[in-house]
Design a protein around this motif. Structure first.
Motif, PDB file in Angstrom:
ATOM      1  N   UNK A  81      -5.457 -67.461 -26.946  1.00  0.00           N
ATOM      2  CA  UNK A  81      -5.652 -67.796 -24.998  1.00  0.00           C
ATOM      3  C   UNK A  81      -3.824 -67.306 -25.342  1.00  0.00           C
ATOM      4  N   UNK A  82      -3.031 -67.668 -26.098  1.00  0.00           N
ATOM      5  CA  UNK A  82      -2.423 -66.493 -26.313  1.00  0.00           C
ATOM      6  C   UNK A  82      -1.831 -64.959 -25.613  1.00  0.00           C
ATOM      7  N   UNK A  83      -3.425 -64.559 -26.691  1.00  0.00           N
ATOM      8  CA  UNK A  83      -2.885 -62.928 -26.200  1.00  0.00           C
ATOM      9  C   UNK A  83      -4.471 -62.789 -24.865  1.00  0.00           C
ATOM     10  N   UNK A  84      -4.552 -63.513 -23.534  1.00  0.00           N
ATOM     11  CA  UNK A  84      -4.989 -63.224 -22.905  1.00  0.00           C
ATOM     12  C   UNK A  84      -6.211 -62.387 -22.601  1.00  0.00           C
ATOM     13  N   UNK A  85      -6.945 -62.284 -23.748  1.00  0.00           N
ATOM     14  CA  UNK A  85      -8.273 -61.207 -23.553  1.00  0.00           C
ATOM     15  C   UNK A  85      -9.164 -61.311 -22.757  1.00  0.00           C
ATOM     16  N   UNK A  86      -9.184 -60.255 -22.290  1.00  0.00           N
ATOM     17  CA  UNK A  86     -10.328 -59.629 -21.435  1.00  0.00           C
ATOM     18  C   UNK A  86     -11.215 -59.652 -21.242  1.00  0.00           C
ATOM     19  N   UNK A  87     -12.840 -59.541 -21.074  1.00  0.00           N
ATOM     20  CA  UNK A  87     -14.248 -57.735 -21.288  1.00  0.00           C
ATOM     21  C   UNK A  87     -13.339 -57.138 -20.913  1.00  0.00           C
ATOM     22  N   UNK A  88     -13.218 -55.872 -21.774  1.00  0.00           N
ATOM     23  CA  UNK A  88     -13.582 -54.577 -21.448  1.00  0.00           C
ATOM     24  C   UNK A  88     -12.216 -54.562 -22.577  1.00  0.00           C
ATOM     25  N   UNK A  89     -11.506 -55.416 -23.351  1.00  0.00           N
ATOM     26  CA  UNK A  89     -10.584 -54.646 -23.770  1.00  0.00           C
ATOM     27  C   UNK A  89     -10.261 -54.427 -24.882  1.00  0.00           C
ATOM     28  N   UNK A  90      -9.246 -53.215 -25.520  1.00  0.00           N
ATOM     29  CA  UNK A  90      -9.960 -52.283 -26.717  1.00  0.00           C
ATOM     30  C   UNK A  90      -8.526 -53.772 -27.508  1.00  0.00           C
ATOM     31  N   UNK A  91      -9.701 -54.303 -28.675  1.00  0.00           N
ATOM     32  CA  UNK A  91      -8.635 -55.230 -30.219  1.00  0.00           C
ATOM     33  C   UNK A  91      -8.580 -54.964 -30.957  1.00  0.00           C
ATOM     34  N   UNK A  92      -7.722 -55.300 -31.601  1.00  0.00           N
ATOM     35  CA  UNK A  92      -7.067 -54.138 -32.889  1.00  0.00           C
ATOM     36  C   UNK A  92      -7.039 -56.030 -33.755  1.00  0.00           C
TER      37      UNK A  92
END
Length: 387
Positions: free
Chosen positions: A106-117
């Motif tokens: 939740x703290x990451x504020x992740x959204x569709x399309x984000x590139x994540x490591x």
């Protein structure tokens, strides 16, 4: 997916969902997490052998021997991690507590399309949850342990997720494949944030990582890419970077090793009782001001005894004296007991802030913790020396 059928695991999944709701652990700003937990239950990322502390040693829990006990360890509760690997008799990998996983993502504020490591693949559960949200081909995960990397790949593939697991030490390298990511999520604790992590995240992107095994922090990268800063977001214990300088262990054995039966060089009656040093507020203040101090309490015949050491040769204890007043005993090259008491006094002078009132700033040349605001009181952060 495991070769075992789900069997009674459905009940455990429902109980976890209910407990997360009752404890208000489902983040209101990230409703996707509840859906992702249901679609990717943690048991499907758990190995068939787990480990549990029995009071003396870690003992194996075999799914094939007792599936109910195994399932109970996987779903121990909102705040319970499941130990999945030992190295030298010490836990070296786990499925993190569900409540912590949800809060960090939740703290990451992740959204569709984000590139994540995803840094520190482990069993692949957090990479799977991130991939469920970000989408196919948007998550790359680094793992230093070849066996864990292979396990995670198999579980991600079985779940039908397109996420890449790369073997490598993320603390010392850049993003696998190059370029920048929108989000970086670390699953193991570091004392100092590698600058390569900040360089790997685009301006305005987020880094969520465990800091020093006691809490986790969410940083935002500045628009010029030359710094990152943010607040403490949660409290939990984490395993450390396997290849970082060793952190001192807690517990009576580590304290005894630091003291080595030495007589105290200082004995002083205190004018006030330092009780409550292990409460989260003063404990966090000590962690910030004296980062190498290991502190714990044990019950003595006359009352609680506070023990402190630095993992080397400095130690201290505060115990009830003959007249009931607390007495400080300490020895070694530094007076670590005085350092801890000074940190507590400073915390009180600042109005007894809670851990969420602290933050961290990272630049190419230095990093520091601060209280209240980035311009408030600050404490330097350095990589600890080898223990």
């Amino acid at each position: 997916m495991s070769v075992h059928t789900d069997g009674g695991l459905a009940g455990h999944r429902v109980r976890l969902d209910t407990e997360m709701e009752r404890c208000e652990q489902w983040p209101a700003d990230s409703p996707w997490l509840r859906e992702a937990f249901a679609a990717l239950p943690r048991d499907r990322f758990a190995p068939d052998r787990l480990w549990r502390w029995d009071g003396w040693a870690y003992v194996p829990l075999e799914r094939a021997v007792d599936p109910d006990v195994w399932a109970g360890a996987v779903y121990g509760g909102v705040s319970s991690a499941a130990i999945t690997q030992l190295t030298g008799g010490i836990p070296s990998s786990s499925l993190s507590a569900p409540g912590v996983v949800a809060d960090m993502l939740d703290s990451l504020r992740l959204e569709p399309g984000h590139r994540v490591w995803d840094v520190g693949t482990g069993q692949g559960w957090t990479a799977a949850l991130s991939a469920w949200r970000a989408g196919p081909g948007r998550v790359v995960s680094s793992e230093v342990d070849e066996g864990l990397a292979a396990f995670a790949r198999s579980r991600l593939a079985a779940a039908g997720l397109d996420a890449e697991v790369v073997l490598g030490d993320a603390t010392r390298t850049g993003v696998p494949g190059g370029g920048q990511v929108d989000r970086l999520h670390a699953t193991y604790a570091v004392e100092a944030v590698p600058w390569t992590w900040v360089e790997a995240v685009r301006p305005g992107g987020r880094i969520v990582y465990p800091w020093g095994r006691l809490g986790y922090v969410a940083l935002t990268v500045a628009e010029d890419g030359r710094s990152a800063r943010g607040w403490v977001h949660g409290l939990a214990r984490f395993m450390g970077d396997r290849h970082a300088p060793a952190q001192a262990s807690s517990g009576p054995a580590a304290y005894a090793a630091a003291r080595a039966d030495a007589d105290p060089e200082v004995r002083r009656v205190l004018d006030r009782d330092p009780a409550g040093l292990e409460d989260w507020g003063p404990r966090w203040a000590v962690r910030v001001a004296v980062p190498d101090a290991v502190l714990f309490t044990r019950q003595g015949p006359e009352g609680p005894v506070v023990l402190v050491h630095d993992g080397d040769r400095s130690w201290a204890e505060v115990r009830p004296g003959d007249d009931g007043r607390p007495v400080l005993l300490q020895g070694g090259p530094r007076h670590i007991g005085d350092e801890v008491l000074t940190a507590r006094a400073q915390w009180e002078s600042l109005g007894r802030p809670d851990p969420y009132d602290y933050g961290i700033t990272v630049t190419p040349d230095s990093q520091w913790a601060w209280q209240g605001s980035p311009d408030g009181p600050r404490w330097p952060i350095t990589q600890p020396a080898l223990a």
